[in-house]
Enzyme design. Structure first.
Site, PDB file in Angstrom:
ATOM      1  N   GLY A  78       0.841  -1.205   0.000  1.00 46.92           N
ATOM      2  CA  GLY A  78       0.000   0.000   0.000  1.00 46.92           C
ATOM      3  C   GLY A  78       0.872   1.249   0.000  1.00 46.92           C
ATOM      4  O   GLY A  78       1.461   1.553  -1.005  1.00 46.92           O
ATOM      5  N   SER A 173       5.619  -5.346  -2.289  1.00 45.98           N
ATOM      6  CA  SER A 173       5.438  -3.912  -2.505  1.00 45.98           C
ATOM      7  C   SER A 173       5.775  -3.121  -1.234  1.00 45.98           C
ATOM      8  O   SER A 173       6.890  -3.238  -0.724  1.00 45.98           O
ATOM      9  CB  SER A 173       4.001  -3.678  -2.978  1.00 45.98           C
ATOM     10  OG  SER A 173       3.848  -2.378  -3.437  1.00 45.98           O
ATOM     11  N   TYR A 174       4.806  -2.378  -0.676  1.00 41.42           N
ATOM     12  CA  TYR A 174       5.122  -1.578   0.517  1.00 41.42           C
ATOM     13  C   TYR A 174       5.414  -2.455   1.740  1.00 41.42           C
ATOM     14  O   TYR A 174       5.928  -1.950   2.754  1.00 41.42           O
ATOM     15  CB  TYR A 174       4.002  -0.566   0.820  1.00 41.42           C
ATOM     16  CG  TYR A 174       4.492   0.556   1.721  1.00 41.42           C
ATOM     17  CD1 TYR A 174       5.274   1.584   1.205  1.00 41.42           C
ATOM     18  CD2 TYR A 174       4.223   0.562   3.086  1.00 41.42           C
ATOM     19  CE1 TYR A 174       5.764   2.589   2.020  1.00 41.42           C
ATOM     20  CE2 TYR A 174       4.702   1.576   3.913  1.00 41.42           C
ATOM     21  CZ  TYR A 174       5.480   2.590   3.367  1.00 41.42           C
ATOM     22  OH  TYR A 174       5.980   3.583   4.181  1.00 41.42           O
ATOM     23  N   ASP A 376       6.999  -6.216 -14.043  1.00 38.83           N
ATOM     24  CA  ASP A 376       6.596  -5.204 -13.073  1.00 38.83           C
ATOM     25  C   ASP A 376       7.279  -3.891 -13.426  1.00 38.83           C
ATOM     26  O   ASP A 376       8.509  -3.810 -13.398  1.00 38.83           O
ATOM     27  CB  ASP A 376       7.023  -5.678 -11.673  1.00 38.83           C
ATOM     28  CG  ASP A 376       6.692  -4.677 -10.573  1.00 38.83           C
ATOM     29  OD1 ASP A 376       6.094  -3.628 -10.877  1.00 38.83           O
ATOM     30  OD2 ASP A 376       7.044  -4.954  -9.415  1.00 38.83           O
ATOM     31  N   HIS A 441       3.826  -7.213 -10.479  1.00 40.58           N
ATOM     32  CA  HIS A 441       4.170  -6.622  -9.184  1.00 40.58           C
ATOM     33  C   HIS A 441       3.801  -7.572  -8.035  1.00 40.58           C
ATOM     34  O   HIS A 441       4.484  -7.641  -7.033  1.00 40.58           O
ATOM     35  CB  HIS A 441       3.421  -5.290  -9.062  1.00 40.58           C
ATOM     36  CG  HIS A 441       3.877  -4.420  -7.942  1.00 40.58           C
ATOM     37  ND1 HIS A 441       5.189  -4.036  -7.772  1.00 40.58           N
ATOM     38  CD2 HIS A 441       3.193  -3.841  -6.918  1.00 40.58           C
ATOM     39  CE1 HIS A 441       5.290  -3.264  -6.694  1.00 40.58           C
ATOM     40  NE2 HIS A 441       4.097  -3.142  -6.162  1.00 40.58           N
TER      41      HIS A 441
END
Ligand SMILES: *[C@@H]1O[C@H](CO)[C@@H](O)[C@H](O)[C@H]1NC(C)=O
Ligand SMILES: *[C@@H]1O[C@H](CO)[C@@H](O)[C@H](O)[C@H]1NC(C)=O
Ligand SMILES: *[C@@H]1O[C@H](CO)[C@@H](O)[C@H](O)[C@H]1NC(C)=O
Ligand SMILES: *[C@@H]1O[C@H](CO)[C@@H](O)[C@H](O)[C@H]1NC(C)=O
Ligand SMILES: *[C@@H]1O[C@H](CO)[C@@H](O)[C@H](O)[C@H]1NC(C)=O
Ligand SMILES: *[C@@H]1O[C@H](CO)[C@@H](O)[C@H](O)[C@H]1NC(C)=O
Length: 470
Positions: A78, A173-174, A376, A441
């Site tokens: 996120g 990701s985050y 990605d 991703h």
């Protein structure tokens, strides 16, 4: 706006407060018959005074003896996206959402190897909440890590038999921020006197945001995929003055007009119908679904598997918003969404450099896998590789394998290299970098079989399969 949503959430909570105990077995509406593993879901209170609780979905290993398997805690990124919707229902959970609320078995589910604990974190994400609306304002990496640690400790009180399990942390990701920071707090907790140390063994990160300036730089990758022109690449390199513009974009919010124009140009050339998460992505077009899959169906990697379905997220959103499903999950009824919760994250935290945190984990003998889909364009594989190589060099880890292909089902799954050092006279792998061919991703979504192979190698601390052992 966010506050308005919050007051709605609070009033919903007040009306529907529930009396059931936490951690009840879960049977999901529409799940296949003969599910041989147990599922549990519910809330773990992380701050009783504030009324904060994080929602979890726990899937026991698909094994006659789940306790013989490790425990893996998964966090999606996120900041502010749901591990239930993204991790469990889109990437590596046991079921795939089909039409009319029916669930099919995911034959590449990560619970074939490990007990899987998906946590919606932080508060405001998915079903997780706080009764204190002030908590939603300027939440950050520190508070996330602290709440996640409290979650884990309290969860282990609810499921004490897993206190003895080897623990792995994974995410993408985050979660490149969330996971290493949680791991670091866990190690700090382990140093306290009179506690039973948690057996943290390893950390796996997919397309992680580790360093804003390095991880987000994707212009060369877009150019080499033919998605932007020579001229635009040149403009990006001169006008946007790499490597500070992501800070100007996200942190200072003072990106120059000239650079914003370059951004618009990049987006214009990529086009509206392609998702930067996946340069091979298709649009969800209800009328011509079969056609959408043609490209992937001819890809041998996808044969016999369900290739990434562009309409999946629509079905997951509908499924997780069904009142029957929310009830079965023991969740408080809410308007569930993938990412758009009421949380206001302190965006300057995106600029925290996580490379030193990852290095410290390696120094504490925690093994790390960094994997990256090669389609990605949000976090490009080249950037994750730069970070892996930099860390290996600075910690004097030596290559234990030469850079080369790894295998999944007799096909090249991607390319990889492992780094390590001698421990008690034996070479031990500390850091692995792996690309996922065709991966997005969220690589387990587009490349489920390859992702499971990576996960298996990661858990067994073995090198990735080569042609001889594939
Ligand atoms: C939040 O408030 C509701 C309604 O008062 C209550 O039922 C619930 O237990 C509270 N949550 C926590 C974590 O204290
Ligand atoms: C996060 O917020 C807390 C409390 O508001 C503060 O003490 C901490 O320094 C912040 N952390 C970061 C990394 O911004
Ligand atoms: C944006 O703000 C930062 C920090 O104040 C400053 O260093 C930078 O030069 C500014 N950039 C622009 C384009 O104004
Ligand atoms: C639920 O949330 C979504 C996304 O935030 C929004 O578009 C939709 O209108 C909401 N639905 C309801 C019933 O509140
Ligand atoms: C890591 O392992 C080495 C053995 O190679 C040991 O000497 C060292 O104390 C360990 N470090 C930690 C923090 O456990
Ligand atoms: C460990 O790996 C290094 C680098 O590949 C190699 O030179 C060395 O011989 C290996 N040592 C052992 C004990 O296997």
């Amino acid at each position: 706006m966010a506050l308005r949503i919050m007051s709605t959430v609070i009033s919903i909570i007040c009306f529907f407060f529930f009396t059931k105990s936490f951690g009840e077995p879960t049977i999901l509406p529409g799940q296949p018959t003969h599910v041989s593993f147990k599922q549990y879901s519910g809330y773990i209170v992380t701050d009783a005074a504030h009324g904060r609780a994080l929602f979890y979905y726990f899937v026991e290993a698909d094994s006659a003896h789940p306790l013989s398997r490790p425990l893996t805690l998964w966090l999606s990124g996120g900041p502010g996206c749901s591990s239930l919707g993204e991790g469990a229902f889109t990437e590596n959970g046991p079921f795939q959402s089909k039409d009319s609320g029916h669930l099919a078995k995911n034959i590449y589910s990560w619970n074939l190897e490990s007990n899987m604990l998906y946590v919606e974190s932080p508060i405001g994400v998915g079903f997780s909440y706080s009764n204190t609306s002030l908590d939603y304002i300027s939440w950050n990496d520190t508070t996330t890590a602290e709440d996640n640690l409290k979650f884990l400790l309290n969860w282990l009180e609810k499921f004490p038999k897993y206190k003895h399990s080897d623990l792995y942390l994974a995410g993408d990701s985050y979660a490149g921020h969330y996971v290493p920071q949680l791991a670091s707090l866990l190690l700090e907790y382990n140093r306290k006197p009179d506690i039973r140390p948690i057996k943290l063994k390893g950390v796996a990160l997919g397309s992680p945001l580790l360093n804003l300036d390095i991880s987000m730089e994707s212009a060369d990758d877009l150019w080499s995929h033919g998605a932007i022109s020579d001229e635009t690449l040149m403009l990006e390199k001169t006008i946007c003055k790499i490597p500070t513009y992501y800070k100007e974009l996200f942190v200072y919010k003072n990106l120059s007009k000239e650079c914003i124009d370059v951004f618009d140009r990049i987006n214009g050339e990529i086009g509206d119908d392609l998702d930067r998460n996946d340069l091979l992505s298709f649009k969800c077009l209800p009328s011509s679904r079969a056609e959408q899959f043609r490209a992937r169906a001819t890809n041998p990697m996808a044969k016999g598997t369900s290739a990434a379905d562009p309409c999946l997220s629509d079905r997951v959103l509908a499924y997780l918003n069904r009142p029957k499903v929310q009830k079965a999950l023991h969740a408080i009824p809410v308007n569930w969404s993938f990412c758009s919760g009421p949380l206001q994250y302190q965006m300057d935290n995106v600029d925290i450099n996580i490379i030193p945190v990852v290095s410290d984990l390696l120094k504490s003998n925690i093994s790390i896998m960094l994997y990256n889909g090669d389609q990605d364009a949000k976090v490009s594989l080249s950037q994750t590789r730069i970070i892996a190589n930099t860390i290996a060099k600075s910690l004097k880890l030596v290559p234990l394998t030469s850079y080369g292909p790894w295998y999944d089902n007799k096909q090249v799954g991607g390319w990889a290299q492992s780094f390590g050092k001698l421990r008690y006279g034996k070479n031990v792998t500390y850091l692995t970098f792996a690309t996922v061919r065709g991966g997005s991703h969220g690589a387990p979504y587009t490349s489920p079989s390859q992702a499971l192979t990576l996960f298996r190698a990661f858990l067994s601390a073995s090198s990735l399969p080569t042609p001889k052992v594939a």
